[in-house]
Design a protein around this motif. Sequence first.
Motif, mmCIF file in Angstrom:
data_model
loop_
_atom_site.group_PDB
_atom_site.id
_atom_site.type_symbol
_atom_site.label_atom_id
_atom_site.label_comp_id
_atom_site.label_asym_id
_atom_site.label_seq_id
_atom_site.Cartn_x
_atom_site.Cartn_y
_atom_site.Cartn_z
ATOM 1 N N ASP A 162 -4.590 12.477 6.140
ATOM 2 C CA ASP A 162 -4.418 13.886 5.743
ATOM 3 C C ASP A 162 -2.964 14.177 5.408
ATOM 4 O OD1 ASP A 162 -7.140 15.101 6.342
ATOM 5 O OD2 ASP A 162 -6.686 14.154 8.264
ATOM 6 N N GLY A 163 -2.062 13.465 6.068
ATOM 7 C CA GLY A 163 -0.641 13.669 5.827
ATOM 8 C C GLY A 163 0.141 12.414 6.159
ATOM 9 N N ILE A 164 1.232 12.200 5.432
ATOM 10 C CA ILE A 164 2.163 11.108 5.711
ATOM 11 C C ILE A 164 3.561 11.701 5.743
ATOM 12 C CG2 ILE A 164 3.099 8.887 4.946
ATOM 13 C CD1 ILE A 164 0.461 8.375 3.481
ATOM 14 N N ILE A 165 4.301 11.394 6.802
ATOM 15 C CA ILE A 165 5.669 11.880 6.947
ATOM 16 C C ILE A 165 6.605 10.688 7.034
ATOM 17 C CG2 ILE A 165 5.279 12.157 9.450
ATOM 18 C CD1 ILE A 165 7.438 14.326 9.436
ATOM 19 N N VAL A 166 7.642 10.677 6.200
ATOM 20 C CA VAL A 166 8.635 9.605 6.188
ATOM 21 C C VAL A 166 9.935 10.175 6.745
ATOM 22 C CG1 VAL A 166 9.883 7.929 4.766
ATOM 23 C CG2 VAL A 166 7.521 8.546 4.191
ATOM 24 N N THR A 167 10.464 9.526 7.802
ATOM 25 C CA THR A 167 11.627 10.076 8.509
ATOM 26 C C THR A 167 12.896 9.283 8.206
ATOM 27 O OG1 THR A 167 11.190 8.776 10.502
ATOM 28 C CG2 THR A 167 10.133 10.942 10.350
ATOM 29 N N ALA A 208 2.390 2.536 -2.302
ATOM 30 C CA ALA A 208 1.390 2.250 -1.266
ATOM 31 C C ALA A 208 1.095 3.494 -0.441
ATOM 32 C CB ALA A 208 1.870 1.117 -0.360
ATOM 33 N N LEU A 209 2.121 4.306 -0.196
ATOM 34 C CA LEU A 209 1.915 5.512 0.614
ATOM 35 C C LEU A 209 1.115 6.549 -0.162
ATOM 36 C CD1 LEU A 209 5.355 5.912 2.439
ATOM 37 C CD2 LEU A 209 3.321 4.631 3.149
ATOM 38 N N LEU A 210 1.409 6.707 -1.431
ATOM 39 C CA LEU A 210 0.629 7.651 -2.247
ATOM 40 C C LEU A 210 -0.851 7.255 -2.249
ATOM 41 C CD1 LEU A 210 2.977 8.106 -5.341
ATOM 42 C CD2 LEU A 210 2.500 9.805 -3.569
ATOM 43 N N VAL A 261 2.758 0.760 15.508
ATOM 44 C CA VAL A 261 2.844 -0.552 14.872
ATOM 45 C C VAL A 261 4.297 -0.921 14.612
ATOM 46 C CG1 VAL A 261 2.214 -1.851 12.792
ATOM 47 C CG2 VAL A 261 0.598 -0.221 13.763
ATOM 48 N N PHE A 262 4.631 -2.196 14.869
ATOM 49 C CA PHE A 262 5.908 -2.751 14.427
ATOM 50 C C PHE A 262 5.675 -3.334 13.039
ATOM 51 C CE2 PHE A 262 8.672 -6.623 14.212
ATOM 52 C CZ PHE A 262 9.863 -5.950 14.031
ATOM 53 N N GLY A 263 6.305 -2.746 12.022
ATOM 54 C CA GLY A 263 6.004 -3.220 10.677
ATOM 55 C C GLY A 263 6.811 -2.523 9.600
ATOM 56 N N ASP A 264 6.418 -2.759 8.378
ATOM 57 C CA ASP A 264 7.127 -2.315 7.183
ATOM 58 C C ASP A 264 6.564 -0.981 6.696
ATOM 59 O OD1 ASP A 264 8.266 -1.977 4.694
ATOM 60 O OD2 ASP A 264 7.877 -4.013 4.009
ATOM 61 N N GLY A 265 7.375 0.071 6.824
ATOM 62 C CA GLY A 265 6.927 1.402 6.435
ATOM 63 C C GLY A 265 6.601 1.545 4.962
ATOM 64 N N TYR A 266 7.214 0.708 4.108
ATOM 65 C CA TYR A 266 6.917 0.768 2.679
ATOM 66 C C TYR A 266 5.445 0.466 2.397
ATOM 67 C CZ TYR A 266 11.766 1.157 1.033
ATOM 68 O OH TYR A 266 13.027 1.609 0.758
ATOM 69 N N TYR A 283 4.525 15.414 -2.065
ATOM 70 C CA TYR A 283 3.490 15.038 -3.028
ATOM 71 C C TYR A 283 2.149 15.456 -2.446
ATOM 72 C CZ TYR A 283 6.865 11.941 -5.355
ATOM 73 O OH TYR A 283 7.949 11.434 -6.027
ATOM 74 N N VAL A 284 1.362 16.187 -3.230
ATOM 75 C CA VAL A 284 0.006 16.557 -2.826
ATOM 76 C C VAL A 284 -0.960 15.820 -3.750
ATOM 77 C CG1 VAL A 284 -1.653 18.430 -2.520
ATOM 78 C CG2 VAL A 284 0.774 18.825 -2.030
ATOM 79 N N ARG A 285 -1.906 15.103 -3.155
ATOM 80 C CA ARG A 285 -2.859 14.343 -3.975
ATOM 81 C C ARG A 285 -3.937 15.270 -4.509
ATOM 82 N NH1 ARG A 285 -5.086 8.260 -2.763
ATOM 83 N NH2 ARG A 285 -5.625 7.829 -4.944
ATOM 84 N N ALA A 286 -3.885 15.531 -5.806
ATOM 85 C CA ALA A 286 -4.815 16.469 -6.425
ATOM 86 C C ALA A 286 -6.138 15.801 -6.812
ATOM 87 C CB ALA A 286 -4.171 17.091 -7.660
#
Length: 213
Positions: free
Chosen positions: A148-153, A162-164, A133-138, A187-190
């Motif tokens: 299951d996982g999000i990686i920010v580079t 929004a990512l949490l 996607v071309f878009g806003d990573g925020y 961050y791990v979502r408990a």
Amino acid sequence: MQDLPRHRGKRNQLANEVAQKGITDSTVLEAIRTVPRHLFLDSSFEDHAYQDKAFPIGAEQTISQPYTVAFQTELLDIKPGDKILEIGTGSGYQTAILLYLKAKVYTIERQSELFKKTRLFFKKMGYRPKKMVFGDGYKGLPEDAQFDGIIVTAGAPEVPKALLSQLKIGGRLVIPIGTNTQIMTIYVRASEKEFKKQELGSFRFVPLLGNKN
């Protein structure tokens, strides 16, 4: 450019180097040994592609240092079939590492020039993320959550809420936080409202771009 035996030899050396720096996950090391990093760089950088360094890829962006790629990937603790959101496609090298680990990859790029270039490269090379996607990573990809996982580079001044919110329970967000230098943070979502946070050393990333509003 081709992928030749000399490139494969250099990848073995690179994997050994990142292992000496503390990467222990055998599947991550195998990905470093396998994915042809030189193909993700301008041909003028070919001779340097297997140094453990970041390099420019245009649009004021960089391809991350291989150790950093391996470190972030190891923190994600990927299992085959995991649904992973990548913020910052860039050259596509990190995407290819995630795909090698059999993740279902959703990836966002903010720079139009890079988005178009990398999308064409993926088609040429047969890399198939689930969505690019071309878009806003925020903002992430709320329509495709939960992940299951999000990686920010790229470096974010603070964690985007929004990512949490797009993590599954038990999911992991790996993000470098800070301005000039960043602290690698996981961050791990408990539970629905609870997140466990861990900080894991200093890194240098280009800034995360986007309209935060």
